[in-house]
Design an enzyme around this catalytic site. Structure first.
Site, PDB file in Angstrom:
ATOM      1  N   GLU A   1       0.819  -1.021  -0.130  1.00  0.00           N
ATOM      2  CA  GLU A   1       0.266   0.151  -0.096  1.00  0.00           C
ATOM      3  C   GLU A   1       1.042   1.335  -0.006  1.00  0.00           C
ATOM      4  OE1 GLU A   1      -2.749  -0.716  -0.289  1.00  0.00           O
ATOM      5  OE2 GLU A   1      -2.966  -2.926   0.360  1.00  0.00           O
TER       6      GLU A   1
ATOM      7  N   ASP B   1       4.276  -2.575  -7.492  1.00  0.00           N
ATOM      8  CA  ASP B   1       4.736  -3.041  -6.418  1.00  0.00           C
ATOM      9  C   ASP B   1       6.316  -3.374  -6.327  1.00  0.00           C
ATOM     10  OD1 ASP B   1       2.221  -3.423  -4.788  1.00  0.00           O
ATOM     11  OD2 ASP B   1       1.849  -4.838  -6.307  1.00  0.00           O
TER      12      ASP B   1
ATOM     13  N   TYR C   1      -8.240  -5.821   5.865  1.00  0.00           N
ATOM     14  CA  TYR C   1      -8.204  -5.394   4.463  1.00  0.00           C
ATOM     15  C   TYR C   1      -6.981  -5.745   3.954  1.00  0.00           C
ATOM     16  CZ  TYR C   1      -8.665  -3.106  -0.013  1.00  0.00           C
ATOM     17  OH  TYR C   1      -8.407  -2.864  -1.414  1.00  0.00           O
TER      18      TYR C   1
END
Length: 419
Positions: A31, A88, A154
């Site tokens: 994230e 990523d 999450y």
């Protein structure tokens, strides 16, 4: 599966990575925030194998991510699984100058075993596990601390679900014998050159206003200058100047700084501020682009024209049929511009090499050369090789087939009639 508490220390991270290093594979997700910065800000890393999962806080005071980075980039025994992992991988490259390896991307893999072009993660989970993901935390500010339990739950779900899905995808790949199709795609994803940020090549990402060497020389220097300004301020390059404005300046350079006020996309402040002064110095020092750097002219066959465009349309129809027949995403096989090039007579194309030639390229070439036809049988469109059609049945009036050469012949008849 054991879910660890949020990892905030180097010691806990090192212990986790030591255990994960014994796995056949790990699933990874990140994230990050990048809306207001040049460099993406890594805010959370999630990682799992089949037995345990954890979220790692890279913003925790004193934490050293080196054990994780070593696992990602220096351990060749553990396969790293991502879903749509380009960004990523970019983040890891920015931290290390290296990319995760070996690597596997489930979004790319899905193209080889289904007609899913770019399946999203939520749809992937629903398709393989029958679960619906709560997307409520998807667009939260991951840089704010403390993270909520909902955010962490999450985030970890992204890797725990993936650790269950990957073996299923792998099993189907093995069954369909299409694993080798993905080798080049995964190598491309892991290629460090895709993520290297060379300001001297930044101009190549911008649509060139012309092939004039002087214009391209200014474009190159302006693009490099913009990268430096954006990096120094750590803001998105578009906040300095949009691509369109950059190209306009390269094509129509102002003679003095006061003229910058006339450039669309620049504010009045540019006519006398420091950044405007730096911009003018770049324009004044720019040299024409060298011959060795000039972009190649686009490869062209014969002009596509009306008839060639019809042949390209037939190729696209063939692609739809083949994709449906073998249950593979058409994007993995080829692109529209490649089919147009084939129709125009170009033959040095990826579609005519390797497994793509065997699966689709051979038939595509046969279609262009008039050896393949379309036919309707029992209400279903199919392909028919001309050699397999009885001599008396080789007309579209009698058997409902049409070849690329039929299209060309028809066009030629129209031309003769016109004369």
């Amino acid at each position: 599966m054991k879910i660890h508490d949020l990892i905030t220390t180097t010691e806990a991270l090192a212990d986790l990575c030591e255990r994960l290093a014994q796995s056949d594979f790990v699933t990874v997700d990140t994230e990050f925030m990048r809306e207001n910065t040049y460099w993406p800000e890594l805010c959370l890393v999630q990682i799992a194998n089949t037995e345990e999962a954890a979220a790692i806080d890279p913003l925790a005071e004193g934490i050293d991510l080196q054990p994780l980075l070593d696992l990602m980039c220096d351990n060749e025994d553990v396969l790293k699984i991502f879903h749509a992992g380009g960004q990523d991988v970019e983040i890891i490259y920015n931290l290390t100058g290296k990319t995760p390896h070996p690597i596997f991307d489930t979004q790319i893999a899905m193209m080889a075993i289904s007609q899913s072009e770019q399946i999203g993660y939520a749809n992937l989970v629903e398709a393989w596990l029958g679960l619906t993901i709560d997307k409520g935390a998807r667009f939260t500010d991951w840089s704010r601390r403390p993270l909520t339990e909902r955010q962490i739950e999450y985030a970890i779900g992204d890797v725990t679900h993936l650790s269950k899905i990957f073996p299923k995808i792998l099993k189907k790949l093995i069954k369909t014998e299409r694993g080798s199709w993905l080798d080049a795609e995964m190598d491309k994803l892991a290629d460090p050159s895709n993520y290297a940020n060379d300001p001297g090549k930044a101009w190549q990402r911008i649509r060139a206003p012309s092939r004039n060497a002087a214009v391209l020389g200014r474009l190159k220097d302006l693009a490099a200058w913009r990268e430096g300004e954006a990096q120094h301020k750590n803001i998105p390059r578009g906040r300095i100047m949009r691509d369109e404005t950059l190209a306009d300046l390269a094509s129509h350079p102002p003679k003095k700084q006061a003229d910058l006020v006339k450039v669309r996309g620049l504010s009045n402040a540019w006519k006398d501020n420091d950044i405007g002064k730096r911009l003018m110095k770049v324009l004044e020092a720019a040299e024409p682009l060298g011959k060795d750097e000039m972009p190649d002219k686009p490869k062209r066959g014969a002009p596509l024209g009306k008839e060639g465009a019809l042949v390209a349309d037939l190729l696209k129809l063939l692609l739809k049929i083949r994709s449906r027949e073998i249950d593979v995403a058409s994007r993995l096989l080829t692109r529209s511009d490649e089919m147009e090039a084939l129709a125009a007579g170009i033959r040095d194309l990826p579609i005519l090499k390797g497994w793509r030639y065997e699966v689709f390229g051979r038939d595509a070439l046969d279609l262009v050369e008039g050896k393949l036809a379309f036919a309707v049988e029992n209400g279903r469109l199919k392909m028919t090789h001309i050699d397999d059609v009885e001599p008396g049945d080789r007309t579209s009036e009698t058997d409902g087939t049409e070849t690329a050469s039929d299209v060309d012949d028809a066009a030629g008849d129209e031309a003769l009639a016109a004369e």
